[in-house]
Design an enzyme around this catalytic site. Structure first.
Site, PDB file in Angstrom:
ATOM      1  N   GLY A 159       0.824  -1.204   0.000  1.00  0.00           N
ATOM      2  CA  GLY A 159       0.000   0.000   0.000  1.00  0.00           C
ATOM      3  C   GLY A 159       0.859   1.254   0.000  1.00  0.00           C
TER       4      GLY A 159
ATOM      5  N   GLY B  19       0.088   3.827   2.249  1.00  0.00           N
ATOM      6  CA  GLY B  19      -0.338   4.561   3.436  1.00  0.00           C
ATOM      7  C   GLY B  19       0.760   5.528   3.849  1.00  0.00           C
TER       8      GLY B  19
ATOM      9  N   LYS C 173       2.408   2.270  23.711  1.00  0.00           N
ATOM     10  CA  LYS C 173       1.768   3.010  22.613  1.00  0.00           C
ATOM     11  C   LYS C 173       0.257   2.802  22.676  1.00  0.00           C
ATOM     12  CE  LYS C 173       1.787   5.527  18.808  1.00  0.00           C
ATOM     13  NZ  LYS C 173       1.232   5.005  17.618  1.00  0.00           N
TER      14      LYS C 173
ATOM     15  N   ASN D  32      -2.560   5.747  22.697  1.00  0.00           N
ATOM     16  CA  ASN D  32      -3.657   5.847  21.721  1.00  0.00           C
ATOM     17  C   ASN D  32      -5.032   5.674  22.376  1.00  0.00           C
ATOM     18  OD1 ASN D  32      -1.419   4.408  19.457  1.00  0.00           O
ATOM     19  ND2 ASN D  32      -2.313   6.405  19.147  1.00  0.00           N
TER      20      ASN D  32
ATOM     21  N   GLU E  17      -9.841   2.496  14.312  1.00  0.00           N
ATOM     22  CA  GLU E  17      -9.113   1.366  14.913  1.00  0.00           C
ATOM     23  C   GLU E  17      -9.587   1.100  16.356  1.00  0.00           C
ATOM     24  OE1 GLU E  17      -4.819   1.221  12.865  1.00  0.00           O
ATOM     25  OE2 GLU E  17      -5.243   3.164  13.749  1.00  0.00           O
TER      26      GLU E  17
HETATM   27  O1  KPL Z   1      -0.531   7.909  17.235  1.00  0.00           O
HETATM   28  C1  KPL Z   1      -1.222   8.924  17.222  1.00  0.00           C
HETATM   29  C2  KPL Z   1      -2.397   8.918  16.325  1.00  0.00           C
HETATM   30  O2  KPL Z   1      -2.837   9.954  15.875  1.00  0.00           O
HETATM   31  O3  KPL Z   1      -2.878   7.813  16.047  1.00  0.00           O
HETATM   32  C3  KPL Z   1      -0.923  10.039  18.162  1.00  0.00           C
HETATM   33  C4  KPL Z   1       0.392   9.740  18.895  1.00  0.00           C
HETATM   34  C5  KPL Z   1      -2.022  10.166  19.156  1.00  0.00           C
HETATM   35  C6  KPL Z   1      -0.656  11.351  17.490  1.00  0.00           C
HETATM   36  O4  KPL Z   1      -1.801  11.974  17.035  1.00  0.00           O
END
Ligand code: KPL
Length: 306
Positions: A15, A17, A191, A195, A274
């Site tokens: 892709g 992306g 992470k 998120n 997601e």
């Molecule tokens: O990973 C991100 C996202 O937008 O998915 C962050 C770190 C929150 C930055 O916007």
């Protein structure tokens, strides 16, 4: 290891992306052989890839579709930097070719995507890439590298091959700073916490991440982190500090204050989000471990209903 002594693999990026385009552009700039695999022949007309912002690139790229995969050399390093909900289809579209891959690098927000399918791959092939680079697409050909971040990569199943692959310096030189990690699961959970806290709250506020510095969000940010810490501790069987997760969340809010996060971008573009792999994943794992996750569950449901 000097770059000259490294045997360069072919790189295959699935892709165009934002994250895949940024990496592909950087690798090409380093003289690497990069192939982009696109979904349909219509997409793969002689294509000029453009990246602007923190990466400046504009050049024709090598493209393939499912029908021309045999032209890709075996022992390539494949990169799936796709949305969590796209991963299963993307992997199954390239199943036979992947058996010949040297390594398969996976990068998406959240946890738990395509788990059953990934278990069928050779465990020594699978590498996770956690990144904080920010990007968005003006069009399939044109990506804006809007946030200069960093990367952590490591084998998902760390035991048989804990050291970095020979091609690692090529990746790290192309897109620094990048760190090889022997316990990438920890990074993925950190992470995840970031998120789970930022994406749904800023998306529901319909505002850039910096909005979450306002006092009325502090209680929810803290609750999300406490719940993720409890689920993470149960899942990984180790102590986890909720206040450290919260400190990271606060730091990312500050560093990305002007960003429209990926979930809000998805909602505005009427794409799937997601959320099932973020707060939905925390809800699911919480139930498995009998750890209550009321705030994550509420955010999961709220975003699902938007
Ligand atoms: O990973 C991100 C996202 O937008 O998915 C962050 C770190 C929150 C930055 O916007």
């Amino acid at each position: 290891m000097s770059q000259a002594s490294v045997t360069a693999p072919s790189w295959v990026i699935v892709g165009t992306g934002a994250v895949g385009s940024i990496l592909g552009a950087r690798l090409i700039q380093q003289g690497q052989s990069v192939h982009f695999v696109l979904r349909s022949p219509a997409e793969s007309q002689p294509m000029q890839l453009i990246v602007t912002g923190h990466t400046e690139f504009s050049a024709p790229i090598k493209t393939h579709t499912a029908h021309s995969l045999q032209l890709i050399p075996p022992q390539a390093v494949w990169v799936f930097a796709v949305k969590a909900w796209q991963l299963e289809d993307a992997l199954s579209a390239h199943g036979p070719a992947l058996q010949q891959a040297q390594h398969i690098i996976i990068s998406h927000n959240g946890l738990g995507a395509a788990e059953a399918m990934l278990q069928q791959l050779n465990p020594t092939q699978l590498i996770d890439w956690v990144t904080t680079h920010g990007g968005w697409r003006h069009s399939p050909q044109h990506t804006e590298h809007s946030g200069l971040g960093q990367s952590w990569l490591g084998f998902r199943h760390s035991s048989p091959r804990p050291t970095a692959p020979t091609w690692w310096p090529l990746f790290a030189n192309a897109l620094p700073p990048a760190e090889w990690h022997t316990n990438i699961a920890l990074r993925r959970w950190h992470k995840l916490a970031i998120n789970c806290a930022i994406n749904p709250l800023a998306a529901l506020a319909n505002a850039p991440n910096g909005e979450l510095q306002a006092p009325q969000y502090q209680g929810q940010l803290q609750a999300v982190c406490e719940e993720v810490a409890a689920v993470m501790a149960a899942e990984l069987n180790l102590p986890v500090s909720a206040s450290e997760l919260l400190a990271q969340v606060q730091q990312v809010i500050q560093a990305t204050a002007k960003n429209i996060n990926s979930m809000l971008q998805d909602l505005r573009a009427q794409r799937p989000t997601e959320i099932d792999y973020l707060n939905g994943f925390v809800h699911k794992k919480g139930r498995q471990h009998k750890v209550p996750t009321p705030v994550n569950t509420m955010l999961w449901k709220e975003i699902t209903q938007v």
